[in-house]
Design a protein around this motif. Structure first.
Motif, PDB file in Angstrom:
ATOM      1  N   LEU A   1      45.798  36.973  29.966  1.00  0.00           N
ATOM      2  CA  LEU A   1      46.500  36.150  28.990  1.00  0.00           C
ATOM      3  C   LEU A   1      47.699  35.425  29.600  1.00  0.00           C
ATOM      4  CD1 LEU A   1      46.428  38.649  25.983  1.00  0.00           C
ATOM      5  CD2 LEU A   1      44.846  36.786  26.478  1.00  0.00           C
ATOM      6  N   GLN A   2      48.432  36.125  30.465  1.00  0.00           N
ATOM      7  CA  GLN A   2      49.579  35.528  31.148  1.00  0.00           C
ATOM      8  C   GLN A   2      49.623  36.009  32.589  1.00  0.00           C
ATOM      9  OE1 GLN A   2      53.480  35.236  29.012  1.00  0.00           O
ATOM     10  NE2 GLN A   2      52.552  36.669  27.563  1.00  0.00           N
ATOM     11  N   SER A   3      50.171  35.210  33.450  1.00  0.00           N
ATOM     12  CA  SER A   3      50.459  35.498  34.862  1.00  0.00           C
ATOM     13  C   SER A   3      49.401  34.941  35.809  1.00  0.00           C
ATOM     14  CB  SER A   3      50.667  36.985  35.135  1.00  0.00           C
ATOM     15  OG  SER A   3      49.451  37.674  35.308  1.00  0.00           O
ATOM     16  N   THR A   4      49.799  34.836  37.054  1.00  0.00           N
ATOM     17  CA  THR A   4      48.928  34.348  38.119  1.00  0.00           C
ATOM     18  C   THR A   4      49.035  35.278  39.314  1.00  0.00           C
ATOM     19  OG1 THR A   4      50.711  32.952  38.996  1.00  0.00           O
ATOM     20  CG2 THR A   4      49.185  31.933  37.427  1.00  0.00           C
ATOM     21  N   GLY A   5      48.113  35.135  40.258  1.00  0.00           N
ATOM     22  CA  GLY A   5      48.131  35.970  41.445  1.00  0.00           C
ATOM     23  C   GLY A   5      46.804  35.938  42.156  1.00  0.00           C
TER      24      GLY A   5
ATOM     25  N   ILE B   1      38.069  37.891  47.315  1.00  0.00           N
ATOM     26  CA  ILE B   1      39.504  37.605  47.214  1.00  0.00           C
ATOM     27  C   ILE B   1      39.649  36.201  46.639  1.00  0.00           C
ATOM     28  CG2 ILE B   1      41.696  37.430  48.433  1.00  0.00           C
ATOM     29  CD1 ILE B   1      40.508  39.047  50.714  1.00  0.00           C
ATOM     30  N   GLU B   2      40.217  36.103  45.419  1.00  0.00           N
ATOM     31  CA  GLU B   2      40.369  34.805  44.768  1.00  0.00           C
ATOM     32  C   GLU B   2      41.675  34.774  43.971  1.00  0.00           C
ATOM     33  OE1 GLU B   2      35.744  33.494  43.802  1.00  0.00           O
ATOM     34  OE2 GLU B   2      37.066  34.129  42.185  1.00  0.00           O
ATOM     35  N   LYS B   3      42.184  33.583  43.741  1.00  0.00           N
ATOM     36  CA  LYS B   3      43.322  33.414  42.850  1.00  0.00           C
ATOM     37  C   LYS B   3      42.867  33.596  41.398  1.00  0.00           C
ATOM     38  CE  LYS B   3      46.635  32.407  45.745  1.00  0.00           C
ATOM     39  NZ  LYS B   3      47.851  33.246  45.842  1.00  0.00           N
ATOM     40  N   PHE B   4      43.755  34.158  40.562  1.00  0.00           N
ATOM     41  CA  PHE B   4      43.441  34.266  39.143  1.00  0.00           C
ATOM     42  C   PHE B   4      44.495  33.532  38.334  1.00  0.00           C
ATOM     43  CE2 PHE B   4      46.209  38.037  39.612  1.00  0.00           C
ATOM     44  CZ  PHE B   4      47.019  37.941  38.491  1.00  0.00           C
ATOM     45  N   GLU B   5      44.131  33.196  37.095  1.00  0.00           N
ATOM     46  CA  GLU B   5      45.031  32.459  36.210  1.00  0.00           C
ATOM     47  C   GLU B   5      44.725  32.825  34.768  1.00  0.00           C
ATOM     48  OE1 GLU B   5      42.289  28.387  36.095  1.00  0.00           O
ATOM     49  OE2 GLU B   5      44.170  28.426  37.213  1.00  0.00           O
ATOM     50  N   PRO B   6      45.630  32.462  33.834  1.00  0.00           N
ATOM     51  CA  PRO B   6      45.398  32.781  32.415  1.00  0.00           C
ATOM     52  C   PRO B   6      44.105  32.163  31.895  1.00  0.00           C
ATOM     53  CG  PRO B   6      47.678  32.128  32.777  1.00  0.00           C
ATOM     54  CD  PRO B   6      46.944  31.837  34.059  1.00  0.00           C
ATOM     55  N   GLY B   7      43.463  32.898  31.010  1.00  0.00           N
ATOM     56  CA  GLY B   7      42.252  32.389  30.368  1.00  0.00           C
ATOM     57  C   GLY B   7      40.956  32.862  30.976  1.00  0.00           C
ATOM     58  N   GLU B   8      41.021  33.509  32.139  1.00  0.00           N
ATOM     59  CA  GLU B   8      39.775  33.969  32.761  1.00  0.00           C
ATOM     60  C   GLU B   8      39.366  35.324  32.197  1.00  0.00           C
ATOM     61  OE1 GLU B   8      40.458  34.279  37.003  1.00  0.00           O
ATOM     62  OE2 GLU B   8      40.692  36.444  36.834  1.00  0.00           O
TER      63      GLU B   8
ATOM     64  N   HIS C   1      38.870  47.348  42.533  1.00  0.00           N
ATOM     65  CA  HIS C   1      39.473  46.100  42.084  1.00  0.00           C
ATOM     66  C   HIS C   1      40.994  46.205  41.996  1.00  0.00           C
ATOM     67  CE1 HIS C   1      38.621  48.569  38.517  1.00  0.00           C
ATOM     68  NE2 HIS C   1      39.723  48.038  37.996  1.00  0.00           N
ATOM     69  N   LEU C   2      41.631  45.042  41.908  1.00  0.00           N
ATOM     70  CA  LEU C   2      43.079  44.954  41.780  1.00  0.00           C
ATOM     71  C   LEU C   2      43.453  43.519  41.443  1.00  0.00           C
ATOM     72  CD1 LEU C   2      46.117  45.752  42.322  1.00  0.00           C
ATOM     73  CD2 LEU C   2      45.678  45.257  44.715  1.00  0.00           C
ATOM     74  N   TRP C   3      44.339  43.358  40.443  1.00  0.00           N
ATOM     75  CA  TRP C   3      44.945  42.069  40.151  1.00  0.00           C
ATOM     76  C   TRP C   3      46.372  42.127  40.697  1.00  0.00           C
ATOM     77  CZ3 TRP C   3      40.651  43.324  37.626  1.00  0.00           C
ATOM     78  CH2 TRP C   3      39.819  42.300  37.127  1.00  0.00           C
ATOM     79  N   LEU C   4      46.615  41.401  41.784  1.00  0.00           N
ATOM     80  CA  LEU C   4      47.922  41.419  42.439  1.00  0.00           C
ATOM     81  C   LEU C   4      48.692  40.159  42.050  1.00  0.00           C
ATOM     82  CD1 LEU C   4      49.881  42.717  44.489  1.00  0.00           C
ATOM     83  CD2 LEU C   4      48.703  41.413  46.278  1.00  0.00           C
ATOM     84  N   ASN C   5      49.771  40.364  41.297  1.00  0.00           N
ATOM     85  CA  ASN C   5      50.567  39.218  40.852  1.00  0.00           C
ATOM     86  C   ASN C   5      51.267  38.515  42.010  1.00  0.00           C
ATOM     87  OD1 ASN C   5      51.093  41.145  38.044  1.00  0.00           O
ATOM     88  ND2 ASN C   5      50.420  39.028  37.832  1.00  0.00           N
TER      89      ASN C   5
END
Length: 289
Positions: free
Chosen positions: A42-46, A54-61, A71-75
């Motif tokens: 919902l919020q944040s990138t990383g 290994i990919e960038k993530f963004e809100p809405g995915e 797995h890991l979401w690294l801000n």
């Protein structure tokens, strides 16, 4: 670089757990668990790490992860600064693959079983089609019992019918295969997965399929949407990533253990597929824990 087991507690009063996580940053732990996980950012990138992806993530995915997939979401770094007002927020659903019991065994649920099979490698959904699904998941917070379960099944149904998705981890990292109604391709895949550490030629696999090399090459590409050599290299590099992440061998050993005959070709193929060198890949994963 060893992933940690973080089992998720699912209350006996519910077949799945829906939570909203809103913190200064997401948990910085490379981990896995036996439960499947549906994540809505919902919020944040990383940077998102799923298996060897290994990919960038963004809100809405939206990402669906199969059981025991690391797995890991690294801000981004700014989310770890002391004076930041930024928030990392996500909706997360954890559930067992058989959370609906015998319901998934009936023919009408084949589409969800297919979704779970693909999720073994991680699936990312993005784009405008995510908006109604995110709304449905937000609606689930105000529902209870039967209505909440039906809404979740509806979400899974919507995801299973989507064509705008991306598989994250490679076939070589997660030794799995979405079986299609084609016994010849299943036999070919099994042969590749059992022998990719050895020298495999196009002629070897064509003979297995009872076809001449040229005809087999066209046949393979028509089904897999890539050449046989490309597919074989993806399997080998995926397996190499698994060995590098688990820190079992050095780069030279990984090269030969994953089926390559020389370091130069291994480095070239690795960089072609992963866009970074093996040494850089190791450094990225070493920084996760």
């Amino acid at each position: 670089m060893k992933a940690q087991l973080l089992s998720k507690f699912i209350d006996q009063s519910s077949s799945f757990v829906l939570e909203n996580h809103a913190y200064k940053n997401f948990l910085k732990v490379w981990h896995y668990h036996p439960e499947l996980e549906l994540v809505i950012i919902l919020q944040s990138t990383g940077t998102r790490f799923v298996g060897d992806s290994i990919e960038k993530f963004e809100p809405g995915e939206i990402v669906l992860l199969g059981e025991n997939l690391p797995h890991l979401w690294l801000n981004d770094r700014i989310y770890f600064e002391k004076n930041t007002n930024l928030i990392a927020e996500a909706c997360v659903i954890h559930f067992q693959e058989d959370f609906a019991g015998g319901l998934f065994k009936i023919p009408e649920m084949a589409y969800i079983n297919d979704l779970f099979e693909r999720a073994k490698r991680g699936i990312k959904f993005s784009g405008k089609s995510n908006k109604p699904i995110i709304k449905s998941i937000n609606d689930m917070f105000s529902l209870r019992g039967y209505d909440k379960l039906m809404k979740f099944l509806q979400v899974l149904k919507c995801l299973s019918g989507r064509s705008d998705f991306k598989i994250l981890s490679s076939t070589g990292y997660i030794n799995t295969f979405r079986e299609i109604n084609n016994s010849k391709m299943v036999r070919i895949h099994e042969f590749i997965m059992n022998n990719f550490k050895k020298d495999i030629s196009l002629c070897d696999v064509a003979e297995l399929a009872n076809m001449n090399p040229s005809a087999f090459s066209r046949y393979f590409k028509s089904i897999q949407k890539k050449t046989f050599i490309r597919f074989l290299n993806e399997v080998r590099i995926g397996y190499a990533c698994k060995l590098l992440i688990e820190d079992k061998y050095n780069i030279g050993e990984v090269c030969f253990e994953s089926g390559f005959n020389n370091i130069s070709n291994f480095n070239r193929q690795f960089k072609s597929l992963k866009k970074i060198s093996p040494s850089k890949y190791i450094k990225i994963y070493e920084g996760l824990n």
